[in-house]
Design a protein around this motif. Structure first.
Motif, PDB file in Angstrom:
ATOM      1  N   LYS A1260      -5.551  10.604   1.410  1.00  0.00           N
ATOM      2  CA  LYS A1260      -6.960  10.217   1.288  1.00  0.00           C
ATOM      3  C   LYS A1260      -7.104   8.975   0.422  1.00  0.00           C
ATOM      4  O   LYS A1260      -7.886   8.060   0.745  1.00  0.00           O
ATOM      5  CB  LYS A1260      -7.750  11.382   0.678  1.00  0.00           C
ATOM      6  N   THR A1263      -5.999   6.128   2.600  1.00  0.00           N
ATOM      7  CA  THR A1263      -7.011   5.759   3.597  1.00  0.00           C
ATOM      8  C   THR A1263      -8.222   5.106   2.935  1.00  0.00           C
ATOM      9  O   THR A1263      -8.794   4.165   3.490  1.00  0.00           O
ATOM     10  CB  THR A1263      -7.436   7.002   4.379  1.00  0.00           C
ATOM     11  N   SER A1264      -8.578   5.592   1.752  1.00  0.00           N
ATOM     12  CA  SER A1264      -9.700   4.963   1.045  1.00  0.00           C
ATOM     13  C   SER A1264      -9.365   3.531   0.670  1.00  0.00           C
ATOM     14  O   SER A1264     -10.196   2.615   0.820  1.00  0.00           O
ATOM     15  CB  SER A1264     -10.047   5.779  -0.200  1.00  0.00           C
ATOM     16  N   ARG A1406     -13.423   0.852  11.891  1.00  0.00           N
ATOM     17  CA  ARG A1406     -13.945   2.104  12.428  1.00  0.00           C
ATOM     18  C   ARG A1406     -12.842   3.156  12.548  1.00  0.00           C
ATOM     19  O   ARG A1406     -13.039   4.330  12.216  1.00  0.00           O
ATOM     20  CB  ARG A1406     -14.589   1.843  13.789  1.00  0.00           C
ATOM     21  N   VAL A1409     -12.032   4.492   9.132  1.00  0.00           N
ATOM     22  CA  VAL A1409     -13.071   5.424   8.670  1.00  0.00           C
ATOM     23  C   VAL A1409     -12.897   6.775   9.353  1.00  0.00           C
ATOM     24  O   VAL A1409     -13.014   7.837   8.726  1.00  0.00           O
ATOM     25  CB  VAL A1409     -14.467   4.823   8.937  1.00  0.00           C
ATOM     26  N   GLU A1410     -12.598   6.748  10.652  1.00  0.00           N
ATOM     27  CA  GLU A1410     -12.368   8.013  11.361  1.00  0.00           C
ATOM     28  C   GLU A1410     -11.168   8.754  10.786  1.00  0.00           C
ATOM     29  O   GLU A1410     -11.211   9.979  10.604  1.00  0.00           O
ATOM     30  CB  GLU A1410     -12.163   7.724  12.845  1.00  0.00           C
ATOM     31  N   ASP A1412     -10.085   8.505   7.728  1.00  0.00           N
ATOM     32  CA  ASP A1412     -10.486   8.996   6.412  1.00  0.00           C
ATOM     33  C   ASP A1412     -11.336  10.259   6.550  1.00  0.00           C
ATOM     34  O   ASP A1412     -11.151  11.224   5.790  1.00  0.00           O
ATOM     35  CB  ASP A1412     -11.253   7.900   5.677  1.00  0.00           C
ATOM     36  N   GLU A1413     -12.246  10.277   7.499  1.00  0.00           N
ATOM     37  CA  GLU A1413     -13.052  11.487   7.709  1.00  0.00           C
ATOM     38  C   GLU A1413     -12.193  12.656   8.158  1.00  0.00           C
ATOM     39  O   GLU A1413     -12.405  13.794   7.736  1.00  0.00           O
ATOM     40  CB  GLU A1413     -14.128  11.184   8.756  1.00  0.00           C
ATOM     41  N   LYS A1414     -11.237  12.370   9.004  1.00  0.00           N
ATOM     42  CA  LYS A1414     -10.346  13.433   9.449  1.00  0.00           C
ATOM     43  C   LYS A1414      -9.551  14.004   8.282  1.00  0.00           C
ATOM     44  O   LYS A1414      -9.402  15.221   8.147  1.00  0.00           O
ATOM     45  CB  LYS A1414      -9.410  12.893  10.520  1.00  0.00           C
ATOM     46  N   GLN A1416     -10.458  13.944   5.194  1.00  0.00           N
ATOM     47  CA  GLN A1416     -11.403  14.665   4.344  1.00  0.00           C
ATOM     48  C   GLN A1416     -11.686  16.051   4.914  1.00  0.00           C
ATOM     49  O   GLN A1416     -11.774  17.039   4.169  1.00  0.00           O
ATOM     50  CB  GLN A1416     -12.707  13.846   4.228  1.00  0.00           C
ATOM     51  N   GLU A1417     -11.805  16.152   6.236  1.00  0.00           N
ATOM     52  CA  GLU A1417     -11.997  17.471   6.852  1.00  0.00           C
ATOM     53  C   GLU A1417     -10.798  18.377   6.593  1.00  0.00           C
ATOM     54  O   GLU A1417     -10.960  19.572   6.308  1.00  0.00           O
ATOM     55  CB  GLU A1417     -12.210  17.302   8.350  1.00  0.00           C
ATOM     56  N   GLU A1420     -11.018  19.614   3.021  1.00  0.00           N
ATOM     57  CA  GLU A1420     -11.994  20.699   2.893  1.00  0.00           C
ATOM     58  C   GLU A1420     -11.461  21.988   3.514  1.00  0.00           C
ATOM     59  O   GLU A1420     -11.663  23.082   2.979  1.00  0.00           O
ATOM     60  CB  GLU A1420     -13.291  20.274   3.580  1.00  0.00           C
TER      61      GLU A1420
END
Length: 1669
Positions: A1260, A1263-1264, A1406, A1409-1410, A1412-1414, A1416-1417, A1420
């Motif tokens: 993460k 990716t950030s 883009r 960002v995808e 990074d969101e993945k 992050q999921e 979680e």
């Protein structure tokens, strides 16, 4: 010496700067062949890349200066070739074609080798893949020579790598086990590689439903045994390996990809080894298995199932198998159909379309290349025909300026042009070949084979060489073939160490002159044959592996040998050493090569272990024995590895070659190198052979393993050197011209003879031996007549025949003597059989060959000793295994396992075998006991403290303190828990369980481990307690058996006295009761004969002698014993037991008649009878007493053994209880161990999730950072783009200001010209090309963009010409305008490029960002999984598994009713339940009593009500009876019955009258029936008459109906209507309906009347009658 010095000085002066150049290279592809453009292909071979023009077949070579060429790739749009070398830290070289100039050199971090290279069609990108140890995938910008991005640790060997032709952002890598598609993402100047691993199907084509190994969603929930965790947690894995861990049972074999190809839609076709064809979608990378359509039978059993290579075409793919066929796979949807395309010779390994898709390149496994040209008439051309295998040997065809020859291992002989390297002819010998040599004295060549033959080939016509002769020398392979310089002799060296000398002239039919035997493994053979000499000097170098030296053997072959060969060789063909002047030399160090100079004074050797070339002076005087040579001159060379030396044809140059692949030419006098050339490399194991032409201008170099033939020619050479070589060549050719011409004529004769006679004309002799002499050697000579015999064996057989013939008489005499001697020995053996044993000789003493007997005896002894050792080792192994088993199962047991058996019933009780507890176990037990005691003491002190505080503060009594006191009380009470809470019956055996913790308090890991230790101690104590009882029972049984034995002695005596035929029951201990007896082997158990040592035999003989002597002594006379037997029956005193055997002797007079007896005799007889009677009475009394004693003894034995059996049955029950207790404790231990294991699994899972979370957090962060960097780059790039866009707008707006000085109408014209842009004509694509090329117009590459911009600038130059200038405009203004417009156009191009880059950067951001969101999921999800796992962990630690004892019958549930979920259950004390049950039972009894009282009251009320109702009903019945009596109908019949006195007689009279009336009626009925029958007959006649009339009427009616129908048709046709008939018909229907309704109303009226009458009757029946009472 002075002359040699002058020659040396002259050569040194002549040596200048000389160099060699490569003219052509002959090699065949081992890798895939590539297209450079539409008309040129290329492939690597050795140190070279070979280019072939398809149309002209012309070859061009490109040499790699750093060694062998690795992998090759081509880029068609740029026409460049890339290849790698194979050195340490290799480079990638990129060359332009056809200039073959180096464009750039790429240097990476690869350590060993590149395995694959691939160019992208769009852009200047090159992908490289390396092998061990990096496994690195790198993306290069080859124009700028930089690595854009790379990815290491792929951990697989890639077999194919290709770019997507339609999108350079996609790169596919396939290996035999996986397919991976790499996506290349770009953000301005940053490049990233992202892998997409393709999930392949299983071997049968089906897909495996793979589960999520990290977060399994469908794990079952187990309410009893705790949470179910993933397999990685069960395996204890917590690192990265847990993410991909799968058990071996879950691993299924997948398909094995062999080749892949791209499609225009960015899909992938993948061929598999199992025969499946896969298609991979380019959008979601989903795999689909295409189904094959079987529309025809198998094609001649051809194997095209496993595609080796694929090539995409429109509508499908072209595929090839190993059968030489190319197949066309026509693909439609998810099906494909196989069709034949074409067939070539050999297995097809590579298919490739040309850039224009007009040609198809087909490469076979042999290396041949075919070109299939598409068109109206397709053609298949052979561009490159490969040889069958690598080149084994090469040589020039004399004189060496036109043709040369090669031979391969398979026996293929090829003739090549020297000038251009084209193949002139091919000949197949059909046998494996090893070496080749061309004759200087004729146009012939010799080829050595593996089978030991030498084939001679006629080379007079280079286009059609023909084998003319063959000699079979020996069965060992031919390793060396050497012609001397003048071509007189051919020397053939074999692997057995023989050098055969063959006459090289065809006029002698290649006669074999003899052979010389040297050492095995001949390293080199060299010759010296000067023009003015009559001898040929030969040297042979062989190794001495024992001493680490080298042996050099020299001998001389005189020219007269060809004429008198029989005088120089013995009968076996071996040349005599004294005639050929054979000398032996030894060199103190090992050599790999040695040659003799032309002056025969020096030997030059190449050291094997050190890089030196040494010269050795030969002694001038002859010597005998072995002469040691020492180095005279030593020169260090730059070669490495073992090398070889050879001389040039004129003898002035020394040629050296080695494993390094470098060829060095030295001056023979100074040993200095004046030219060197690296034609091969050490990766191909260097140079195998070097050949010079006679004039020294042409050089052939053959590689050892790379399969490359290199032709070298002098580029620059000194004049003196050239003149020397040419002079020697001219002199040699002049001298040998006549000889060559004559020998060629003989060669033609030999060729014609070979054609006429066939193989019988060769010097091949087949064995046909039939000797009349009977000898042992005849058996060796007799063989199959069809077997071919080598020359050396043939000579040996001829020598044997001569020896047999020469010594036949002597052999016959020896045989006769042997036969007589054998007869004598047989007579002696027969005589030996008749003599006594003491004088008999052994059989072996008659053997005459004592040495042979001794050797046989020794051999048999050795064999016996070997067998004995094997048996001893086998027995030792068995004993060792037995000792291990005994140690493990017997010696290590403190309590041996044994059993007890009852005397009379089949009941067996076993004890518990137990081992001694180890020191570690005792130490742990002591520690736990001490800890428990301390806990108990602490608990007591706490309780005393609490009681003391409660006594002081009686006022302060809170609920919390009471709860704590109650808990403490429970904790103290739990020290002596009952059995049902302990969960076992161990207390029944006197084992205290007070130290055990309660099952409800085992929460921590340490408590569970301590509990396990205490439970093991309890198990040990339970077993010990039972074993003590078992030992007592065992001793009791031994005592009982001893007592039974004592009683059986007396029983046996009684049975003998009573002479009963009863058996005595004698109990014994069985083997399982005394198991130590099993470990002792008795002699009776051994069934084989025992091996007795000699000393044991002597001991046995001594013992037998002593026993014999003792037996003789025991047979001496015993007078005392004999007297006792005669006088007193053997006893000194008569016992009571002997009364049964006592007999009173009768008197002697009893034999006389009674009448002759005297009184005294009669008196004596009476006394005798009295004694007999008394004896019989005593005997009967004693017999009865013995029988009573026997019964008493037997009863006592039965009683005692029965008591023991009862005791043993009780012990068996005790054993069952003990086993139950042990099993119960072990069950608790297993539950605790399972909980510990589950705790470890939970900890492993938690550790893995924490580690996984750490990795994901790091990812993460990455990716950030990537997002932040991408945004920063995007902002900077966008700023540049905005600036360029603003500048472009400023240029547009400021146009009129810059040209404000000129008139406005001219400004408008210029502005229109300013906005105008030239039209760039697009390259016209031919319609046929567009229809053939499946990929169509591909995206523009960097080169195309540059070319388009150049075309735009060129068009702008045209627009800037004066002819487009408006009229009246100044030239300077036009030039300024053109410059401004050019700046504007350039700026627009920059804006377009920046806009395209901006779109890429936005897409790149883009995707980041995808990602990074993945991530992050996933983080979680990991947090959620951790929370759930912690909840499960807490729940598992609190929800304990306890063990409770329940009485049988207390809980009885069916299997399907057993509940496994007790989430709402609580565990309470049994006493509370019992107290509550007693209260409930008392209240229940009270309630039952009250209910019984209430029931009795209600019962009385119901009874009274029932009696009341009964009385009412009786009253109603009586009233009804009274009414019935009153309303009774009294008929006349009843009145007559009551009034008539004789009513029955009256009834009888009436019956008679009625019978008479019935008879009359019967007669009347009969008369009426007869009348009716008569009437029926009349009516039948009348009916027949009516039928006839009706038939007549029906016929008339039919005619009338026809007439009526005709009239109706006429009426209908006329349209009239019969109104009257219609009205009549309607009236008739109305009347019928009215009549029907009338009948219905009548019926209903009748029914109403009936119902009314019934109603009235019913009303009258229920109407009350008012009668006065």
């Amino acid at each position: 010496m002075a002359q040699s010095r002058e020659l040396e000085e002259r050569h040194l002066a002549a040596l200048g700067s000389a160099s060699l150049s490569v003219r052509w290279v002959q090699g065949f592809p081992k890798q895939n062949v590539h297209f450079v453009n539409d008309s040129t292909i290329c492939y690597p071979s050795g140190n070279f890349v070979i280019f072939i023009n398809i149309e002209t077949k012309k070859k061009t070579i490109l040499q790699c200066m750093n060694g062998i060429v690795g992998v090759v790739a081509t880029n068609v749009p740029y026409e460049v070739v890339a290849f790698s070398d194979r050195k340490l830290k290799p480079f990638i070289y990129i060359y332009n074609f056809p200039e073959l100039t180096r464009r750039t050199k790429l240097k990476g971090n690869v350590l060993l080798d590149y395995t694959l290279l691939s160019f992208s069609y769009c852009g200047t990108y090159l992908a490289s893949c390396s092998s061990l140890p990096e496994f690195e995938l790198a993306l290069w910008n080859w124009e700028s020579s930089i690595i854009l991005c790379k990815k290491s640790q792929l951990s697989m060997d890639v077999s194919q790598m290709t770019f997507n032709p339609m999108n350079w952002h996609q790169l596919c890598l396939s290996s035999p086990s996986s397919v991976t598609v790499w996506t290349i993402e770009r953000s301005n100047e940053e490049y990233y590689l992202k892998a997409n691993s393709i999930k392949l199907p299983m071997e049968d084509g089906s897909f495996f439903n793979e589960k999520d190994l990290i977060f399994p969603s469908s794990m079952p929930k187990d309410p009893i045994y705790g949470p179910v965790l993933p397999l990685s947690a069960i395996a204890g894995l917590a690192g990265k390996e847990a993410e991909t861990f799968r058990p071996r049972d879950d691993l299924y074999p997948l398909l094995h990809p062999t080749m892949h190809c791209w499609t225009p839609t960015s899909d992938l076709y993948v061929g598999c080894e199992e025969g499946h064809l896969l298609v991979i979608s380019g959008e979601n990378w989903k795999v689909t298995v295409l189904n094959k359509i079987e529309d025809r039978p198998l094609m001649d059993e051809r194997n095209f199932i496993s595609p080796v290579t694929l090539a995409y075409q429109k509508g499908g793919v072209l595929a090839s198998g190993i059968d030489g066929f190319v197949y066309s796979f026509i693909i439609k949807d998810s099906y494909y159909k196989v069709e034949d395309f074409l067939q070539v010779e050999g297995s097809v390994e590579h298919l490739m379309f040309s850039p224009s898709y007009k040609m198809l390149l087909i490469q076979t496994n042999k290396g041949s290349v075919y070109i299939y040209t598409f068109g109206e008439e397709p053609t298949l051309d052979l561009v490159l025909e490969a040889c069958a295998g690598k080149f084994q040997s090469v040589d020039f065809i004399t004189p060496g300026n036109k043709h040369c020859m090669t031979v391969t291992h398979s026996g293929e002989v090829c003739v090549w042009h020297v000038e251009d390297g084209t193949c002139v002819s091919r000949t197949y010998l059909k046998t494996p070949a090893t070496v080749l040599a061309c004759s200087p004295s004729s146009l012939s060549a010799a080829v050595g084979t593996v089978g030991g033959s030498v084939h001679f080939i006629d080379l007079r016509d280079a286009r059609s060489p023909q084998p003319v002769h063959r000699v079979f020398l020996s069965e060992s392979s031919v390793q060396h073939l050497v012609y001397d310089q003048r071509g007189i002799y051919l020397l053939v060296g074999t692997s057995e160490g023989y050098i055969f000398v063959i006459n090289a002239n065809p006029s002698s039919l290649f006669q074999i002159l003899g052979f010389v035997e040297v050492g095995k493994d001949i390293l080199q053979i060299s010759t010296v044959s000067l023009l003015d000499s009559d001898i040929v000097e030969v040297t042979a170098l062989t190794p001495l592996s024992e001493t680490g030296r080298s042996k050099l053997e020299m001998f001389t072959l005189p020219k007269i040998l060809t004429q008198a060969s029989l005088r120089f060789a013995d009968e076996r063909g071996r040349l005599k050493d004294e005639l050929i002047h054979k000398f032996l030399y030894e060199i103190e160090h090992p050599l790999s090569s040695a040659v003799l100079d032309f002056q025969s004074k020096r030997v030059y050797g190449f050291c094997k272990e050190v890089p030196y070339i040494c010269s050795y002076l030969l002694p001038e005087q002859n010597h005998s024995g072995i002469c040691i040579l020492k180095p005279y001159q030593k020169v260090q060379c730059k070669h490495y590895g073992p090398g070889m030396l050879s001389l040039s044809p004129h003898g002035s140059w020394l040629i050296s070659r080695a494993k390094c692949g470098t060829l060095c030419i030295r001056d023979i006098y100074s040993l200095e190198t004046f030219v060197s050339c690296r034609s091969h490399s050490h990766q191909g194991h260097g140079i195998q052979s070097v050949r010079f032409s006679l004039d020294g201008q042409n050089i052939l170099v053959n590689g050892r393993e790379d399969g490359t033939l290199v032709y070298l020619r002098w580029r620059r050479l000194g004049g003196n050197l050239t003149s020397e070589t040419l002079q020697y060549c001219q002199q040699l050719l002049t001298i040998m011209s006549n000889t060559v011409e004559e020998e060629n004529n003989y060669l033609s004769l030999a060729c014609s003879n070979s054609e006429v006679l066939g193989p019988e004309s060769e010097h091949t002799i087949y064995e046909d031996v039939s000797l009349s002499v009977d000898s042992s050697q005849e058996a060796l000579l007799q063989a199959d007549n069809t077997k071919e015999i080598p020359w050396i064996q043939q000579k040996s057989q001829e020598a044997i025949r001569m020896e047999v013939k020469l010594f036949s008489n002597k052999r016959r005499e020896i045989k006769t003597g042997i036969k007589e001697l054998a007869k004598t020995v047989l007579n002696m053996m027969e005589e030996n059989e008749t003599v006594e044993n003491i004088a008999k000789l052994e059989q072996q003493e008659f053997g005459l060959d004592l040495e042979e007997l001794q050797s046989l005896h020794e051999a048999s002894e050795e064999e016996i000793e070997k067998i004995r050792k094997d048996v001893e080792m086998h027995n030792l192994a068995k004993r060792y295994l037995a000792e291990l088993i005994k140690e493990e199962c017997w010696n290590s047991m403190a309590v041996k396992g044994r059993a007890l058996k009852c005397f009379h019933i089949p009941c067996v009780v076993e004890n518990f075998p137990m081992k001694e507890r180890t020191d570690e176990e005792l130490k742990n037990l002591k520690r736990v006991l001490q800890q428990k005691k301390m806990e108990i003491e602490c608990l007591k002190l706490r309780k005393e403290t609490i009681e003391f505080q409660s006594s002081i503060t009686l006022v302060k009594k809170h609920d919390e303190e009471e709860d704590e006191e109650e808990d403490d009380d429970v904790a103290v009470k739990n020290t002596n828990l009952p059995n049902y809470l302990l969960g076992s019956q161990s207390t029944d055996f006197g084992v205290h369980a007070s130290l055990l913790s309660s099952q409800l308090e085992l929460h921590s890991r340490e408590e569970k481990i301590n509990q396990i230790i205490l439970l093991k101690d309890i198990i040990y104590k339970v077993k010990t307690a039972f074993n003590n009882e078992f030992d007592a029972a065992y001793k009791q049984k031994e005592f009982e058996i001893a007592r039974v034995k004592e009683r059986n002695i007396r029983i046996q005596e009684i049975i003998l006295d009573l002479e009963l035929e009863e058996s005595v029951w004698q109990p014994e201990l069985d083997d399982y009761e005394k198991p130590e007896r099993i470990l002792v082997v008795e002699n009776s158990e051994i069934t084989v004969q025992k091996y007795v040592n000699p000393w044991q035999k002597v001991k046995a003989e001594l013992i037998a002698t002593h026993e014999m002597e003792a037996g003789i002594l025991s047979q001496a006379p015993d007078t005392r014993r004999r007297a006792l037997m005669d006088m007193m029956g053997g006893v000194l005193e008569v016992k009571k037991e002997d009364i049964l055997r006592m007999v009173i002797p009768p008197p002697a007079f009893i034999v006389k008649p009674d009448a002759l007896w005297s009184e005294e005799e009669k008196k004596h007889f009476k006394d005798y009878e009295k004694k007999v009677k008394d004896l019989n009475e005593e005997r009967d009394k004693y017999r009865k007493s013995l029988e009573a004693e026997l019964r008493k003894l037997q009863n006592s034995i039965q009683e005692s053994t029965q008591n023991f059996d009862d005791y043993l049955k009780r012990l068996f029950e005790r054993r069952v209880k003990a086993e139950m207790a042990v099993n119960q404790e072990e069950l608790k231990i297993n539950n605790l161990i399972f909980s510990l294991l589950l705790d470890e699994e939970i900890n492993s899972r938690e550790t893995f999730l924490n580690n996984y979370l750490t990795r994901k957090q790091e990812e993460k962060n990455q990716t950030s950072e990537a997002i932040q960097k991408a945004r920063e780059d995007l902002d900077v790039y966008k700023e540049h783009y905005d600036n360029l866009l603003a500048e472009d707008k400023v240029l547009d707006r400021s146009f009129k200001k810059e040209f404000s000085e000129i008139p406005s109408h001219q400004v408008d014209i210029l502005y229109k010209l300013f906005k105008r842009r030239p039209r760039i004509p697009k390259p016209k694509v031919h319609s046929d090309a567009s229809s053939i090329v499946p990929f169509g117009e591909r995206p523009g590459s960097g080169k195309l963009n540059k070319d388009a911009f150049a075309q735009l600038m060129k068009a702008m130059d045209d627009m800037d010409s004066i002819q487009y200038m408006p009229e009246g405009l100044d030239t300077s203004v036009w030039e300024h305008f053109c410059m401004t417009r050019r700046v504007k156009v350039e700026n627009e191009q920059k804006v377009k490029q920046k806009a395209a880059g901006l779109v890429e950067m936005v897409a790149f951001l883009r995707k980041r960002v995808e990602e990074d969101e993945k991530v992050q999921e996933e983080i979680e999800k990991v947090f959620q999984e951790l929370v759930l796992l912690q909840e499960e962990k807490v729940k598992f630690q609190l929800n304990l598994t306890i063990q409770i004892l329940l009485k049988q019958g207390q809980i009885e549930l069916e299997n399907f009713q057993l509940l496994l979920e007790y989430s709402d259950a609580i565990l309470i004390n049994k006493n509370i339940i019992e107290d509550l049950n007693s209260v409930i039972r008392a209240q229940g009894q009270k309630k039952v009593a009250s209910m019984m009282e209430s029931k009795d009251i209600h019962k009385g009320i119901f009874q009274i009500e029932w009696e009341h109702k009964k009385m009412e009903m009786e009253m109603e019945d009586l009233n009804q009876k009274a009414w019935d009596i009153q309303m009774l109908f009294f008929s006349r019949e009843r009145q007559k019955y009551l009034s008539e006195p004789d009513y029955e007689t009256l009834i009888a009279i009436q019956i008679g009258i009625m019978e008479q009336t019935i008879a009359v009626l019967d007669q009347t009925h009969k008369k009426n029936v007869e009348n009716c029958k008569k009437l029926l007959k009349k009516l039948a006649k009348f009916s027949n008459q009516k039928d006839v009339a009706n038939y007549t009427l029906s016929c008339n009616l039919r005619e009338e109906l026809v007439a009526v129908s005709e009239r109706k048709d006429i009426c209908n046709a006329l349209g009239s209507k019969l109104t009257c008939e219609k009205i009549a018909k309607e009236r008739f229907e109305n009347m019928m309906q009215q009549q029907k309704l009338t009948s219905i109303s009548k019926e209903q009226a009748e029914q109403i009347l009936v119902l009314q009458a019934e109603v009235e009757r019913l009303r009258m029946k229920t109407f009350p009658a008012l009668i006065p009472m």
